[in-house]
Design a protein around this motif. Structure first.
Motif, short mmCIF file in Angstrom:
data_model
loop_
_atom_site.label_atom_id
_atom_site.label_comp_id
_atom_site.label_asym_id
_atom_site.label_seq_id
_atom_site.Cartn_x
_atom_site.Cartn_y
_atom_site.Cartn_z
N VAL A 149 38.00 73.23 15.15
CA VAL A 149 38.42 74.48 15.80
C VAL A 149 37.78 75.68 15.12
O VAL A 149 37.28 76.59 15.77
CB VAL A 149 39.96 74.60 15.80
N HIS A 170 48.41 73.22 14.21
CA HIS A 170 47.00 72.97 13.96
C HIS A 170 46.68 73.34 12.53
O HIS A 170 46.72 74.51 12.13
CB HIS A 170 46.08 73.75 14.89
N PHE A 203 41.34 68.65 17.50
CA PHE A 203 40.62 69.67 18.26
C PHE A 203 41.19 69.80 19.68
O PHE A 203 41.45 70.90 20.17
CB PHE A 203 39.13 69.33 18.31
N ARG A 204 41.40 68.67 20.32
CA ARG A 204 41.95 68.70 21.68
C ARG A 204 43.41 69.14 21.69
O ARG A 204 43.87 69.81 22.62
CB ARG A 204 41.80 67.32 22.33
N ASN A 205 44.15 68.74 20.67
CA ASN A 205 45.57 69.07 20.60
C ASN A 205 45.82 70.55 20.33
O ASN A 205 46.93 71.05 20.52
CB ASN A 205 46.24 68.22 19.51
N ASN A 206 44.79 71.26 19.89
CA ASN A 206 44.94 72.68 19.58
C ASN A 206 45.42 73.49 20.78
O ASN A 206 46.13 74.48 20.63
CB ASN A 206 43.62 73.24 19.06
N ARG A 223 36.56 77.09 20.51
CA ARG A 223 37.93 76.56 20.52
C ARG A 223 38.32 76.00 21.88
O ARG A 223 39.21 75.13 21.96
CB ARG A 223 38.92 77.66 20.12
N HIS A 283 33.55 67.55 23.50
CA HIS A 283 33.63 66.69 22.32
C HIS A 283 34.24 65.35 22.73
O HIS A 283 35.21 65.32 23.49
CB HIS A 283 34.47 67.33 21.21
N THR A 321 38.77 64.79 16.46
CA THR A 321 38.70 64.97 17.91
C THR A 321 40.10 65.18 18.48
O THR A 321 40.31 66.05 19.34
CB THR A 321 38.03 63.76 18.58
N THR A 324 37.06 71.80 24.62
CA THR A 324 37.67 70.47 24.47
C THR A 324 36.97 69.42 25.33
O THR A 324 37.06 68.23 25.04
CB THR A 324 39.16 70.53 24.83
N ASN A 325 36.30 69.85 26.39
CA ASN A 325 35.58 68.91 27.25
C ASN A 325 34.14 68.70 26.80
O ASN A 325 33.35 68.10 27.53
CB ASN A 325 35.60 69.40 28.69
#
Length: 731
Positions: free
Chosen positions: A286, A602, A59-62, A149, A155, A56, A152-153
């Motif tokens: 991602v 990533h 994924f958000r940091n991508n 991709r 997950h 998680t 992010t909102n």
């Protein structure tokens, strides 16, 4: 003079690991871990929680390290495809009229025609249907893949289930828009309980499921998705779940229990386990939708959610209640839908229903390919009654004979041009050996004439010298120069060693670019302490004088730690909860899995170390892929867990000449400052770690190993606390 001497001593004292240093958790990752501070490691599987947190976070940091911005054409296409075909002119989506719902089926329960249509339509959407951009044409399938991709909102939040319900609807509408044989297509789902029970009965057998065969979702040569450039690394154990867990979810069924990620009954946590079982691209949220199995999996999660919802309705609970304050919030990246509409009962009434999955109780198991009813019982197995179990990718022909699908590489296809690995045909084993036969002439030549400055006729009639045999280590030649035939050693594949564990295949993808040359390796040490309660069949035996026959003490395991109370007292072993399907090989061979997730890039990688679980404790070194820090520093987090899913404690070496390790986060910064404690290749690290001492008057070079290059060490002790809890408590 004394002061000068001290300055000199300090100047020559080595600063250990100038190129690797420990860093703290990124704030967002620490927040995810802290959400599980009150979770008991004796009741919850550590790997499931830690994998959820790091995937998680990554994924958000991508969006910070490899941001993706969809084009206006992509946004418009997704918005239209997410609605139903009858109401595209309206601003908002609307549910279909009564009686027009679609019916989805389990993958193995499709007819041959339905399955062929599904494969054909998926390939058509991937290879033949395009959207024009200013600089390129992009397939509609890839547009849907890349759209994930920016989700992010969707997950780690309550909208996870509803968002992916609309995401599946979008793909299904795009497939139907192809027309012809795709006009009435519905997405199938993959019920992974069959693979779960297969692993319980026989560890690792889920990898042989027909799901991964060429006739289904295989990615090997000639498979339905063989040209997609996919990668998988199917796990030997863990990650999956059975019907008993599903029944527990139904009993605990409140939306806030199953939709929120930090609850015991979170469907998102359970779904992450199946992602990790498949591995490869599915281990990276991602890029997971690149693999069609992603949609089979999410259809299954949607199927389970609907099964739970129908149970709620039957027991007087309304599953349409959206439990956040603002029900009118537009669904992230789906402007025609609200989150509340994603929870609406109208989905079942007007959009999608599911045909019940296979069941031994309803005689819908064994009449499907690759499925068989079996009694889940046996030694060290909790009895679970008759269940539908996945069998191998063999099927019975019309005449009753067993026909086997063509062999396939279920781990990877279409390697990148710069990838130094050569893919083999086995289930997860990659081979780096290239042809070294220098005696073979080109295929189109009868005689290979070497490059020379003399005329060819003089070369042809030259006086030939007698061949002199060349000897080397391992080259056992006879005195007369004739070589003794040697047996070649080969790496096992799925046909020659069908039950052997398989290696891992990484995607070697960084920021969307698949290229092994962008990676480097660091050595990581693993210390494994034998968990409590194990008993191996390694018994002491003696010779009976009376019967002249060997006897054995079947109550004693010669490797048991209790034979040395002092050692047993020093070993800190806990009672962390293992996978339900956990099995330790009686040979003691045990894997410690190590995962990396980039912080300033990533990319995800997996590796493992093999240890002997019989011994009270032992250690091994693994070589872990990370982004090459040559150009700019690499920041990365590592986690490790044993073969049963229990987390290992990361420790980092402290500066100084004496090796002392202290608990740390497992997150590190690696730079190219000398001394470089990483290697471009594993052989580079081995060349630094091992010294070969020339023993006088012999031809023997004595290999000696050094740990001077190892900064990170994982201690695997089956602790009753998670690593982030131990750092706070001091143990």
């Amino acid at each position: 003079m004394e002061a000068v001497l001290w300055v000199f001593v300090l100047a020559i004292t080595p600063v250990i690991y100038a190129d690797i240093e420990a860093i703290g958790y990124p704030a967002a990752l620490e927040q995810l871990y802290n959400a599980f501070n009150n979770t008991n490691a004796e009741e919850s599987i550590g790997e499931s929680i830690a994998s959820y947190c790091v995937t998680t976070y990554a994924f958000r940091n991508n969006v910070n390290v490899d941001p993706y911005v969809p084009s206006a054409a992509d946004l418009d296409h997704i918005d239209k495809a997410s609605r139903n075909n009858l109401r595209r002119r309206r601003r908002r989506a609307a549910f279909l009229p009564p009686g027009q719902y679609r019916i989805r089926k389990e993958y193995r329960m499709l007819s041959q025609e339905e399955r062929d249509n599904y494969h054909w339509c998926m390939n058509a959407l991937k290879n033949d249907a395009f959207i024009q951009h200013e600089w390129e044409w992009k397939s509609k399938y890839d547009v849907i893949v890349d759209y994930h991709r920016i989700a992010t909102n969707a997950h780690g939040v309550e909208a996870f289930l509803a968002w992916h319900r609309v995401y599946l609807w979008t793909l299904e509408n795009d497939l139907r828009a192809l027309g012809g044989r795709c006009s009435d297509l519905t997405l199938p789902f993959w019920d992974a309980t069959a693979e779960h029970y297969a692993n319980i009965l026989k560890r690792g057998s889920a990898k042989e499921s027909i799901i991964f065969s060429n006739e289904y979702a295989g990615i090997g040569s000639g498979a339905n998705f063989g040209s997609w450039g996919l990668s998988r690394s199917l796990a030997d154990e863990g990650h999956l779940f059975g019907r008993d867990r599903i029944e527990t979810l139904k009993i605990a069924s409140l939306n806030e229990n199953i939709a929120l990620p930090f609850r015991t009954y979170s469907l998102e946590i359970y779904h992450n386990g199946i992602h990790n079982f498949v591995g490869g691209f599915l281990a990276d949220l991602v890029f997971a939708p690149r693999d069609p199995i992603f949609f089979l999996l999410h259809c299954y999660i949607d199927y389970l959610w609907e099964e739970i919802r129908q149970y709620m309705l039957a027991n007087g609970r309304d599953p349409s209640i959206y439990f956040t304050a603002d029900r009118s919030v537009t669904m992230a990246n789906f402007p025609s839908w609200t989150n509340e509409e994603g929870f609406s009962n109208l989905w079942y009434e007007r959009h999608v229903r599911y045909q019940p999955s296979f069941s031994c109780q309803h005689d819908t198991c064994s009449n499907n390919p690759g499925l068989e009813c079996k009694n889940i019982t046996g030694e060290n197995i909790t009895p679970q009654g008759i269940q539908c179990v996945a069998t191998s990718g063999q099927k019975t022909g019309s005449s009753g004979e067993i026909t086997t699908p063509p062999p396939e590489d279920i781990t990877t296809t279409t390697p990148a041009i710069n990838d130094i690995t050569t893919m083999s045909e086995n289930n997860g084993v990659t081979t780096t050996l290239e042809s070294t036969d220098v005696t073979t002439a080109p295929a189109n030549s009868i005689l290979s004439i070497p490059s020379t400055t003399i005329p060819w006729w003089k070369w042809f009639f030259r006086r030939r010298k007698r061949d002199v045999p060349t000897t080397s280590h391992g080259d056992h030649s006879s005195n007369d120069g004739k070589k003794v035939p040697q047996t070649k050693i080969h790496v096992c594949n799925s046909r020659t060693c069908p039950y052997a564990p398989t290696a891992l295949q990484n995607t070697f993808t960084i920021n969307g670019i698949t290229d092994a040359s962008l990676w480097a390796y660091i050595p990581v040490k693993v210390v494994y302490m034998r968990p409590r309660g194990l008993k191996f069949h390694s018994f002491a035996s003696s010779y009976s004088r009376e019967k002249h026959a060997p006897t054995k003490n079947s109550t004693m395991d010669i490797f048991d730690t209790r034979f040395n109370p002092t050692l047993e007292q020093r070993l800190y072993t806990g009672d962390g909860r293992p996978y339900e399907s956990c099995r330790i090989d009686d040979s003691g061979s045990t894997k410690i899995h190590i995962r990396t997730d980039g912080i300033n890039y990533h990319g995800t990688s997996m590796e493992y170390a093999n240890v002997d679980g019989r011994f009270p404790l032992n250690s091994q070194t693994a070589f872990i892929p990370i982004k090459d820090p040559t150009i700019n520093a690499t920041e990365v987090c590592l986690m490790a867990y044993d073969t049963c899913g229990r987390l290992c404690l990361p420790t980092c070496r402290q500066k100084g000449s004496t090796p002392v390790y202290k608990p740390c986060t497992g997150c590190i910064r690696v730079t190219n400052i000398s001394p470089r404690n990483y290697g471009k290749y594993v052989a580079d690290i081995c060349g630094n770690e091992w010294n070969f001492v020339d023993v006088e008057n012999t031809e023997f070079l004595d290999p000696e190993e050094s740990d001077n290059d190892i900064f990170l060490k994982f201690v695997c002790d089956a602790s009753s606390k998670f690593p982030w809890q131990r750092q706070q408590s001091g143990r």
